[in-house]
Design a protein around this motif. Structure first.
Motif, PDB file in Angstrom:
ATOM      1  N   GLU A 180     104.244  46.203  82.947  1.00 21.44           N
ATOM      2  CA  GLU A 180     105.124  44.924  82.592  1.00 21.44           C
ATOM      3  C   GLU A 180     106.051  45.019  81.405  1.00 21.44           C
ATOM      4  O   GLU A 180     107.067  44.278  81.402  1.00 21.44           O
ATOM      5  N   PHE A 181     105.605  45.685  80.260  1.00 17.36           N
ATOM      6  CA  PHE A 181     106.662  45.957  79.170  1.00 17.36           C
ATOM      7  C   PHE A 181     107.896  46.772  79.899  1.00 17.36           C
ATOM      8  O   PHE A 181     109.148  46.387  79.240  1.00 17.36           O
ATOM      9  N   ALA A 182     107.375  47.815  80.159  1.00 21.05           N
ATOM     10  CA  ALA A 182     108.769  48.564  80.771  1.00 21.05           C
ATOM     11  C   ALA A 182     109.474  48.109  81.503  1.00 21.05           C
ATOM     12  O   ALA A 182     110.733  48.195  81.424  1.00 21.05           O
ATOM     13  N   GLU A 183     109.166  47.398  82.473  1.00 18.94           N
ATOM     14  CA  GLU A 183     109.682  46.664  83.618  1.00 18.94           C
ATOM     15  C   GLU A 183     110.889  45.742  82.996  1.00 18.94           C
ATOM     16  O   GLU A 183     112.139  45.887  83.378  1.00 18.94           O
ATOM     17  N   ARG A 184     110.453  44.930  82.029  1.00 15.06           N
ATOM     18  CA  ARG A 184     111.432  43.923  81.316  1.00 15.06           C
ATOM     19  C   ARG A 184     112.526  44.799  80.368  1.00 15.06           C
ATOM     20  O   ARG A 184     113.433  44.309  80.225  1.00 15.06           O
ATOM     21  N   GLU A 185     111.818  45.772  79.690  1.00 15.29           N
ATOM     22  CA  GLU A 185     112.752  46.379  78.725  1.00 15.29           C
ATOM     23  C   GLU A 185     113.981  47.317  79.349  1.00 15.29           C
ATOM     24  O   GLU A 185     114.850  47.473  78.630  1.00 15.29           O
ATOM     25  N   MET A 186     113.552  48.028  80.410  1.00 12.60           N
ATOM     26  CA  MET A 186     114.470  49.014  80.991  1.00 12.60           C
ATOM     27  C   MET A 186     115.572  48.039  81.426  1.00 12.60           C
ATOM     28  O   MET A 186     116.829  48.894  81.358  1.00 12.60           O
ATOM     29  N   ARG A 187     115.692  47.091  81.715  1.00 14.12           N
ATOM     30  CA  ARG A 187     116.763  46.164  81.904  1.00 14.12           C
ATOM     31  C   ARG A 187     117.897  46.220  80.791  1.00 14.12           C
ATOM     32  O   ARG A 187     119.183  46.040  81.148  1.00 14.12           O
ATOM     33  N   HIS A 188     117.454  46.299  79.651  1.00 13.07           N
ATOM     34  CA  HIS A 188     118.388  46.486  78.589  1.00 13.07           C
ATOM     35  C   HIS A 188     119.022  47.805  78.350  1.00 13.07           C
ATOM     36  O   HIS A 188     119.932  47.683  77.685  1.00 13.07           O
ATOM     37  N   GLU A 189     118.558  48.660  79.114  1.00 10.00           N
ATOM     38  CA  GLU A 189     119.052  49.882  79.096  1.00 10.00           C
ATOM     39  C   GLU A 189     119.308  50.485  77.497  1.00 10.00           C
ATOM     40  O   GLU A 189     120.384  51.137  77.127  1.00 10.00           O
ATOM     41  N   ALA A 190     118.254  50.217  76.637  1.00 11.70           N
ATOM     42  CA  ALA A 190     118.255  50.791  75.216  1.00 11.70           C
ATOM     43  C   ALA A 190     116.903  51.277  75.177  1.00 11.70           C
ATOM     44  O   ALA A 190     116.082  51.195  75.723  1.00 11.70           O
ATOM     45  N   TRP A 245     107.670  59.970  82.673  1.00 15.34           N
ATOM     46  CA  TRP A 245     108.634  60.118  83.802  1.00 15.34           C
ATOM     47  C   TRP A 245     108.825  58.808  84.594  1.00 15.34           C
ATOM     48  O   TRP A 245     109.847  58.380  84.618  1.00 15.34           O
ATOM     49  N   ASN A 246     108.016  57.904  84.675  1.00 19.50           N
ATOM     50  CA  ASN A 246     108.268  56.546  85.311  1.00 19.50           C
ATOM     51  C   ASN A 246     109.198  55.611  84.411  1.00 19.50           C
ATOM     52  O   ASN A 246     110.004  55.016  85.182  1.00 19.50           O
ATOM     53  N   PHE A 247     108.960  55.816  83.246  1.00 19.70           N
ATOM     54  CA  PHE A 247     110.024  54.774  82.400  1.00 19.70           C
ATOM     55  C   PHE A 247     111.090  55.404  82.092  1.00 19.70           C
ATOM     56  O   PHE A 247     111.997  54.801  81.076  1.00 19.70           O
ATOM     57  N   ALA A 248     111.469  56.624  82.252  1.00 18.73           N
ATOM     58  CA  ALA A 248     112.685  57.382  82.040  1.00 18.73           C
ATOM     59  C   ALA A 248     113.837  56.658  82.611  1.00 18.73           C
ATOM     60  O   ALA A 248     113.729  56.206  83.533  1.00 18.73           O
ATOM     61  N   PRO A 249     114.918  56.648  81.804  1.00 16.02           N
ATOM     62  CA  PRO A 249     115.196  57.327  80.431  1.00 16.02           C
ATOM     63  C   PRO A 249     115.156  56.472  79.199  1.00 16.02           C
ATOM     64  O   PRO A 249     115.663  56.961  78.238  1.00 16.02           O
ATOM     65  N   PHE A 250     114.714  55.233  79.286  1.00 18.15           N
ATOM     66  CA  PHE A 250     115.079  54.179  78.226  1.00 18.15           C
ATOM     67  C   PHE A 250     113.689  54.207  77.648  1.00 18.15           C
ATOM     68  O   PHE A 250     113.698  53.714  76.445  1.00 18.15           O
ATOM     69  N   VAL A 251     112.610  54.212  78.096  1.00 18.97           N
ATOM     70  CA  VAL A 251     111.332  53.988  77.324  1.00 18.97           C
ATOM     71  C   VAL A 251     110.437  55.351  77.322  1.00 18.97           C
ATOM     72  O   VAL A 251     110.032  55.850  78.275  1.00 18.97           O
ATOM     73  N   ARG A 252     110.393  55.661  75.914  1.00 15.28           N
ATOM     74  CA  ARG A 252     109.399  56.817  75.607  1.00 15.28           C
ATOM     75  C   ARG A 252     108.197  56.363  75.843  1.00 15.28           C
ATOM     76  O   ARG A 252     107.832  55.432  75.164  1.00 15.28           O
ATOM     77  N   VAL A 253     107.187  57.494  76.320  1.00 16.60           N
ATOM     78  CA  VAL A 253     105.843  57.151  76.212  1.00 16.60           C
ATOM     79  C   VAL A 253     105.230  58.424  75.675  1.00 16.60           C
ATOM     80  O   VAL A 253     105.170  59.407  76.192  1.00 16.60           O
ATOM     81  N   ASN A 254     104.394  58.462  74.749  1.00 20.55           N
ATOM     82  CA  ASN A 254     103.640  59.358  73.786  1.00 20.55           C
ATOM     83  C   ASN A 254     102.142  58.761  73.800  1.00 20.55           C
ATOM     84  O   ASN A 254     101.865  57.586  73.817  1.00 20.55           O
ATOM     85  N   ALA A 255     101.424  59.743  73.283  1.00 18.46           N
ATOM     86  CA  ALA A 255      99.967  59.407  72.971  1.00 18.46           C
ATOM     87  C   ALA A 255      99.752  60.117  71.724  1.00 18.46           C
ATOM     88  O   ALA A 255     100.138  61.300  71.201  1.00 18.46           O
ATOM     89  N   VAL A 256      98.778  59.413  70.969  1.00 15.89           N
ATOM     90  CA  VAL A 256      97.975  60.019  69.810  1.00 15.89           C
ATOM     91  C   VAL A 256      96.421  60.236  70.132  1.00 15.89           C
ATOM     92  O   VAL A 256      95.903  59.518  70.856  1.00 15.89           O
ATOM     93  N   SER A 257      96.126  61.477  69.722  1.00 12.39           N
ATOM     94  CA  SER A 257      94.820  61.932  70.199  1.00 12.39           C
ATOM     95  C   SER A 257      93.990  61.885  68.950  1.00 12.39           C
ATOM     96  O   SER A 257      93.994  63.196  68.375  1.00 12.39           O
ATOM     97  N   PRO A 258      93.279  61.068  68.357  1.00 12.73           N
ATOM     98  CA  PRO A 258      92.273  61.327  67.194  1.00 12.73           C
ATOM     99  C   PRO A 258      91.153  61.985  67.428  1.00 12.73           C
ATOM    100  O   PRO A 258      90.660  61.751  68.480  1.00 12.73           O
ATOM    101  N   ALA A 259      90.697  62.456  66.352  1.00  9.27           N
ATOM    102  CA  ALA A 259      89.305  63.116  66.489  1.00  9.27           C
ATOM    103  C   ALA A 259      88.435  61.985  65.844  1.00  9.27           C
ATOM    104  O   ALA A 259      88.358  60.877  65.885  1.00  9.27           O
ATOM    105  N   LEU A 260      87.678  62.863  64.729  1.00  4.95           N
ATOM    106  CA  LEU A 260      86.714  62.001  63.749  1.00  4.95           C
ATOM    107  C   LEU A 260      87.256  61.140  62.709  1.00  4.95           C
ATOM    108  O   LEU A 260      87.901  61.522  61.710  1.00  4.95           O
TER     109      LEU A 260
END
Length: 241
Positions: free
Chosen positions: A117-127, A164-179
């Motif tokens: 829902e976030f990506a769908e709205r923000e991709m319209r801005h092409e930023a 892939w789905n949200f490219a090229p405007f919305v980057r998607v990454n993850a942080v993987s914490p341990a303890l």
């Protein structure tokens, strides 16, 4: 002032990320089911830099309606940190049906709906926009809590697919914490698992929520504008992969 949504914002990693984001000049939209915790943060930081929303993402209707309702108040939002999550630290045999539904909703389904829902709205801005998901080492090497480990493994898969789905405007990454020390989850982790996590660490400075928050905000920001679809471990060098 860039706007940043942070879920699970009242405590632990979420709170540390909220506080550091405000220090870095973001306007934060903090979300949590802990209304008292959010109210305390609102009193500290004020409405000029912080807006809070009480939301329980174990409820499917809340998950599906949250972002549409938010965009009735905001024209554009720069980033989303999907931090809200639950951990029971128990065997799959001890989960009730309701608990299975709850953890799937909070740890996975919420990320699906909030992100799209976030990506769908923000991709319209092409930023340039950014999503950071909070995964876990449990999603990479396994967990004594099978449902937690399974949801966090799914978060990693979702992160890579949505890059892939949200490219090229919305980057998607993850942080993987341990303890991570000083969190609600820490005391819930069985002692033998805490000891094993600690044994694997090659750096011995205990990881605190603030240390994870620094990595989250680095991924959110422009310095990582060429990075998407990646999982960044915050684990003191444990579990090389």
């Amino acid at each position: 002032m860039k706007k940043l949504i942070i879920t699970g914002a009242a405590n632990g990693i979420g709170r540390a990320t909220l506080e550091k984001a405000i220090q870095q000049g973001y306007f934060v939209i903090g979300v949590d089911k802990d209304g008292e915790g959010l109210n305390a943060l609102q009193r500290i930081h004020g409405s000029q830099v912080l807006e809070t929303h009480v939301a329980d993402f174990s409820d499917s209707a809340v998950i599906k309606g949250f972002i549409p309702a938010l965009y009735e108040r905001h024209d554009t939002i720069y980033g989303l940190v999907n931090n809200a999550g639950i951990y029971h630290g128990k065997s799959v045999y001890h989960y009730s049906d309701d608990e299975v539904d709850e953890i799937l909703n909070v740890n996975l389904k919420a990320l699906v709906y909030l992100s799209k829902e976030f990506a769908e709205r923000e991709m319209r801005h092409e930023a340039a926009r950014s999503i950071v998901n909070i995964a876990s080492v449990a999603g990479e090497v396994g967990s004594c809590d099978a449902l937690y480990g399974a949801t966090k493994a799914a978060v990693i898969g979702l992160t890579k697919a949505n890059a892939w789905n949200f490219a090229p405007f919305v980057r998607v990454n993850a942080v993987s914490p341990a303890l991570i020390h000083d969190t609600a989850i820490y005391d819930t982790i069985p002692a033998y698992r805490r000891n094993e996590y600690a044994r694997q660490e090659i750096l011995k400075d205990p990881i605190l929520p603030g240390g994870v928050a620094e990595v989250i905000l680095l991924l959110v920001g422009d310095a990582m504008r060429h990075i998407s679809g990646r999982v960044i471990p915050v684990d003191n060098g444990a579990y090389p992969r």
